[in-house]
Structures are given as structure tokens and as C-alpha cells.
Design a protein around this motif. Structure first.
Motif, PDB file in Angstrom:
ATOM      1  N   ARG A 177       7.742  -0.186  10.198  1.00 46.23           N
ATOM      2  CA  ARG A 177       6.518   0.721   9.467  1.00 46.23           C
ATOM      3  C   ARG A 177       6.134   1.974  10.506  1.00 46.23           C
ATOM      4  O   ARG A 177       6.023   2.010  11.597  1.00 46.23           O
ATOM      5  N   VAL A 178       6.306   3.150   9.748  1.00 45.23           N
ATOM      6  CA  VAL A 178       6.025   4.411  10.483  1.00 45.23           C
ATOM      7  C   VAL A 178       4.772   5.069   9.812  1.00 45.23           C
ATOM      8  O   VAL A 178       4.030   4.365   8.960  1.00 45.23           O
ATOM      9  N   ARG A 179       4.234   6.204  10.470  1.00 45.53           N
ATOM     10  CA  ARG A 179       3.161   6.919  10.079  1.00 45.53           C
ATOM     11  C   ARG A 179       3.353   7.414   8.754  1.00 45.53           C
ATOM     12  O   ARG A 179       4.258   7.993   8.437  1.00 45.53           O
ATOM     13  N   CYS A 180       2.380   7.172   7.715  1.00 44.02           N
ATOM     14  CA  CYS A 180       2.541   7.750   6.281  1.00 44.02           C
ATOM     15  C   CYS A 180       2.994   9.065   6.264  1.00 44.02           C
ATOM     16  O   CYS A 180       3.952   9.514   5.585  1.00 44.02           O
ATOM     17  N   GLY A 181       1.935   9.953   6.742  1.00 43.15           N
ATOM     18  CA  GLY A 181       2.251  11.158   6.718  1.00 43.15           C
ATOM     19  C   GLY A 181       1.677  12.346   5.416  1.00 43.15           C
ATOM     20  O   GLY A 181       2.141  13.414   5.195  1.00 43.15           O
ATOM     21  N   ALA A 182       1.474  11.458   4.337  1.00 40.77           N
ATOM     22  CA  ALA A 182       1.361  12.146   3.106  1.00 40.77           C
ATOM     23  C   ALA A 182       0.115  13.058   3.177  1.00 40.77           C
ATOM     24  O   ALA A 182      -0.709  12.698   3.942  1.00 40.77           O
ATOM     25  N   LYS A 183       0.300  14.320   2.461  1.00 38.16           N
ATOM     26  CA  LYS A 183      -0.812  15.230   2.725  1.00 38.16           C
ATOM     27  C   LYS A 183      -1.852  14.626   1.670  1.00 38.16           C
ATOM     28  O   LYS A 183      -1.899  14.453   0.440  1.00 38.16           O
ATOM     29  N   THR A 184      -3.284  14.662   2.442  1.00 43.07           N
ATOM     30  CA  THR A 184      -4.285  13.837   1.807  1.00 43.07           C
ATOM     31  C   THR A 184      -5.171  15.305   1.056  1.00 43.07           C
ATOM     32  O   THR A 184      -4.976  16.185   1.214  1.00 43.07           O
ATOM     33  N   LYS A 206      -7.881  16.207   1.889  1.00 42.28           N
ATOM     34  CA  LYS A 206      -8.618  17.095   3.047  1.00 42.28           C
ATOM     35  C   LYS A 206      -7.309  18.202   3.411  1.00 42.28           C
ATOM     36  O   LYS A 206      -7.721  18.961   4.305  1.00 42.28           O
ATOM     37  N   GLY A 207      -6.148  17.769   3.166  1.00 42.25           N
ATOM     38  CA  GLY A 207      -5.005  18.651   3.820  1.00 42.25           C
ATOM     39  C   GLY A 207      -4.459  18.282   5.273  1.00 42.25           C
ATOM     40  O   GLY A 207      -3.460  18.665   5.416  1.00 42.25           O
ATOM     41  N   ALA A 208      -5.229  17.052   5.469  1.00 43.03           N
ATOM     42  CA  ALA A 208      -4.487  16.493   6.788  1.00 43.03           C
ATOM     43  C   ALA A 208      -3.379  15.438   6.253  1.00 43.03           C
ATOM     44  O   ALA A 208      -3.341  15.143   5.103  1.00 43.03           O
ATOM     45  N   ALA A 209      -2.618  15.071   7.353  1.00 43.92           N
ATOM     46  CA  ALA A 209      -1.502  14.151   7.176  1.00 43.92           C
ATOM     47  C   ALA A 209      -2.105  12.690   7.129  1.00 43.92           C
ATOM     48  O   ALA A 209      -3.023  12.285   8.035  1.00 43.92           O
ATOM     49  N   CYS A 210      -1.826  11.806   6.248  1.00 40.14           N
ATOM     50  CA  CYS A 210      -2.168  10.331   6.313  1.00 40.14           C
ATOM     51  C   CYS A 210      -1.803   9.671   7.372  1.00 40.14           C
ATOM     52  O   CYS A 210      -0.628   9.577   7.761  1.00 40.14           O
ATOM     53  N   ARG A 211      -2.778   9.001   7.930  1.00 39.86           N
ATOM     54  CA  ARG A 211      -2.580   7.952   9.281  1.00 39.86           C
ATOM     55  C   ARG A 211      -2.229   7.001   9.078  1.00 39.86           C
ATOM     56  O   ARG A 211      -1.988   6.137  10.087  1.00 39.86           O
ATOM     57  N   MET A 212      -2.097   6.236   7.845  1.00 42.14           N
ATOM     58  CA  MET A 212      -1.784   4.811   7.704  1.00 42.14           C
ATOM     59  C   MET A 212      -0.597   4.670   7.846  1.00 42.14           C
ATOM     60  O   MET A 212       0.533   5.399   7.946  1.00 42.14           O
ATOM     61  N   ARG A 213      -0.396   3.154   8.239  1.00 46.21           N
ATOM     62  CA  ARG A 213       1.105   2.863   8.328  1.00 46.21           C
ATOM     63  C   ARG A 213       1.862   2.721   7.348  1.00 46.21           C
ATOM     64  O   ARG A 213       0.972   2.142   6.379  1.00 46.21           O
ATOM     65  N   SER A 214       2.979   2.949   6.980  1.00 50.28           N
ATOM     66  CA  SER A 214       3.722   2.672   5.710  1.00 50.28           C
ATOM     67  C   SER A 214       3.977   1.369   5.393  1.00 50.28           C
ATOM     68  O   SER A 214       3.965   0.506   6.343  1.00 50.28           O
ATOM     69  N   GLU A 215       4.395   1.119   4.261  1.00 52.04           N
ATOM     70  CA  GLU A 215       4.755   0.004   3.825  1.00 52.04           C
ATOM     71  C   GLU A 215       6.023  -0.653   4.507  1.00 52.04           C
ATOM     72  O   GLU A 215       6.687   0.360   4.665  1.00 52.04           O
ATOM     73  N   PRO A 216       6.374  -1.756   5.021  1.00 50.38           N
ATOM     74  CA  PRO A 216       7.520  -2.127   5.707  1.00 50.38           C
ATOM     75  C   PRO A 216       8.796  -1.553   5.148  1.00 50.38           C
ATOM     76  O   PRO A 216       9.086  -1.832   3.917  1.00 50.38           O
ATOM     77  N   GLY A 217       9.798  -0.734   5.855  1.00 51.99           N
ATOM     78  CA  GLY A 217      11.012  -0.301   5.471  1.00 51.99           C
ATOM     79  C   GLY A 217      10.664   0.902   4.724  1.00 51.99           C
ATOM     80  O   GLY A 217      11.844   1.680   4.291  1.00 51.99           O
ATOM     81  N   LYS A 218       9.338   1.290   4.074  1.00 50.97           N
ATOM     82  CA  LYS A 218       9.273   2.712   3.288  1.00 50.97           C
ATOM     83  C   LYS A 218       8.784   3.719   4.143  1.00 50.97           C
ATOM     84  O   LYS A 218       8.247   3.429   5.421  1.00 50.97           O
ATOM     85  N   ARG A 219       8.716   4.724   3.724  1.00 49.00           N
ATOM     86  CA  ARG A 219       8.171   5.953   4.230  1.00 49.00           C
ATOM     87  C   ARG A 219       6.578   6.159   4.008  1.00 49.00           C
ATOM     88  O   ARG A 219       5.965   6.926   4.814  1.00 49.00           O
ATOM     89  N   ARG A 220       6.081   5.797   3.114  1.00 49.86           N
ATOM     90  CA  ARG A 220       4.859   5.882   2.626  1.00 49.86           C
ATOM     91  C   ARG A 220       3.827   4.772   2.532  1.00 49.86           C
ATOM     92  O   ARG A 220       4.426   3.621   2.455  1.00 49.86           O
ATOM     93  N   CYS A 221       2.524   4.768   2.922  1.00 50.68           N
ATOM     94  CA  CYS A 221       1.722   3.732   2.709  1.00 50.68           C
ATOM     95  C   CYS A 221       1.445   3.315   1.275  1.00 50.68           C
ATOM     96  O   CYS A 221       1.838   4.039   0.302  1.00 50.68           O
ATOM     97  N   LYS A 222       0.626   2.397   1.213  1.00 52.58           N
ATOM     98  CA  LYS A 222       0.498   1.539  -0.176  1.00 52.58           C
ATOM     99  C   LYS A 222      -0.294   2.583  -1.031  1.00 52.58           C
ATOM    100  O   LYS A 222      -0.278   2.453  -2.189  1.00 52.58           O
ATOM    101  N   PHE A 223      -1.206   3.505  -0.322  1.00 54.62           N
ATOM    102  CA  PHE A 223      -1.824   4.612  -1.349  1.00 54.62           C
ATOM    103  C   PHE A 223      -0.905   5.710  -1.833  1.00 54.62           C
ATOM    104  O   PHE A 223      -1.338   6.397  -2.488  1.00 54.62           O
ATOM    105  N   HIS A 224      -0.001   5.972  -0.880  1.00 58.27           N
ATOM    106  CA  HIS A 224       0.844   7.092  -1.494  1.00 58.27           C
ATOM    107  C   HIS A 224       2.174   6.796  -1.938  1.00 58.27           C
ATOM    108  O   HIS A 224       3.365   7.532  -1.533  1.00 58.27           O
ATOM    109  N   GLY A 225       2.288   5.781  -2.502  1.00 64.71           N
ATOM    110  CA  GLY A 225       3.773   5.246  -3.167  1.00 64.71           C
ATOM    111  C   GLY A 225       4.515   4.521  -2.547  1.00 64.71           C
ATOM    112  O   GLY A 225       5.697   4.137  -2.807  1.00 64.71           O
ATOM    113  N   GLY A 226       3.981   3.997  -1.271  1.00 63.73           N
ATOM    114  CA  GLY A 226       4.793   3.007  -0.474  1.00 63.73           C
ATOM    115  C   GLY A 226       5.299   1.730  -1.374  1.00 63.73           C
ATOM    116  O   GLY A 226       6.271   0.907  -1.147  1.00 63.73           O
TER     117      GLY A 226
END
Ligand SMILES: [Zn+2]
Length: 163
Positions: free
Chosen positions: A103-110, A112-132
């Protein structure tokens, strides 16, 4: 090589952290320290000591090492290398399993323009809100549609960059 890969290689060799540390004359905490690191420095003293017992790759990844064994196998030293090859395969499988659950840091652009700080879904690059949770397109039609959209998106990006 990542710390997780180092741990996988140690486990494939059938050694506990304490056993490995005892064999090469370093502290168990040094083993634990490097296994927690994102990047294992191949030149570090403790890592060099561990390399006396473990088949650590010089290169950052394990795969090229394995290919070199495959090449040697084709050139006739098959017997000695078969066991090593099997061990490396086991290591690679373990590393794959670790990567599949990482599980990595999601990092998707929110918004507010900042990087998303959620943890990604296991084995994926994005969190559950950003396509994980997305499986991506599944049908042939869907795959064709996304391929076309990507094609247009990149064409537009290239065009905009030239302006
Ligand atoms: Zn996110």
C-alpha cells in the motif's frame, strides 16, 4: 533492492533475522533496520556482511540476476545452478506477493490541488476514492473505448505542450 526484497531473500534462505545476524557477525537490529528501509544500500557495511551469506543482487532488481542464471543454464552448468534457480524463483514469487499487497501513498491531485494522502488499495497505486477499486475496462468494447480516449488525451497534451 528494497528492504522487503532483502527480507524475502533471507526467508527464502530459511534464516531468521537473529540467525542471519549471528552468522555474519552483525546485530539483529541491523538486519531489521535494513529490512524496513525502502532502498537497501548495497555498499553499506552491514549489507556487505549479509551478502556473505545471502545471494543479494548487485543490481537494484532480482530479475536480471535470474536471467544470468538462465543463460548459464543454457551454456551447460545446469546442475549446480538448478537449486539456485529454484531458490531465486521462490524469492521472486515472494517479492511478487509482497508487491501485490503493498500500500503506497495515493498522491492523486485533490480539488485543493494538493496530493491525496490516503493509502492506496493493496497492490494498487490509488486509494479507494481515486480509482483504486476500479478494475479498469473489462469488455473488448470498453478496452477499445479507453484506448481511444487515452490516445486523444495524449495527442491533446502533446499539442498543448507545443503551444
Ligand atoms: Zn486518493
Amino acid at each position: 533492492m528494497t528492504g522487503a526484497e532483502l527480507a524475502a531473500i533471507r526467508k527464502a534462505a530459511g534464516l531468521s533475522q537473529t540467525e542471519l545476524a549471528g552468522r555474519v557477525g552483525i546485530g539483529r537490529h541491523a538486519v531489521s533496520y535494513w529490512e524496513c528501509k525502502r532502498e537497501v544500500e548495497r555498499g553499506a557495511w552491514a549489507v556487505e556482511r549479509m551478502a556473505q551469506v545471502l545471494a543479494l543482487p548487485d543490481a537494484p532488481v532480482i530479475v536480471p540476476l535470474r536471467i544470468s542464471f538462465v543463460e548459464r543454464q543454457q551454456h551447460g552448468t545446469a546442475d549446480q545452478d538448478a537449486a539456485v534457480l529454484a531458490m531465486l524463483q521462490a524469492v521472486e514469487d515472494q517479492v511478487k506477493a509482497i508487491r501485490a499487497n503493498r500500500r503506497v501513498r495515493c498522491g492523486a491531485k485533490t480539488r485543493k490541488g494538493a496530493a491525496c494522502r490516503m493509502r492506496s488499495e493493496p497492490g494498487k497505486r490509488r486509494c479507494k476514492f481515486h480509482g483504486g477499486k476500479s478494475t479498469g475496462a473489462k469488455t473488448a468494447e470498453g478496452k477499445a473505448r479507453i484506448a481511444e480516449a487515452q490516445c486523444r488525451r495524449w495527442a491533446r497534451w502533446r499539442w498543448e505542450r507545443r503551444q
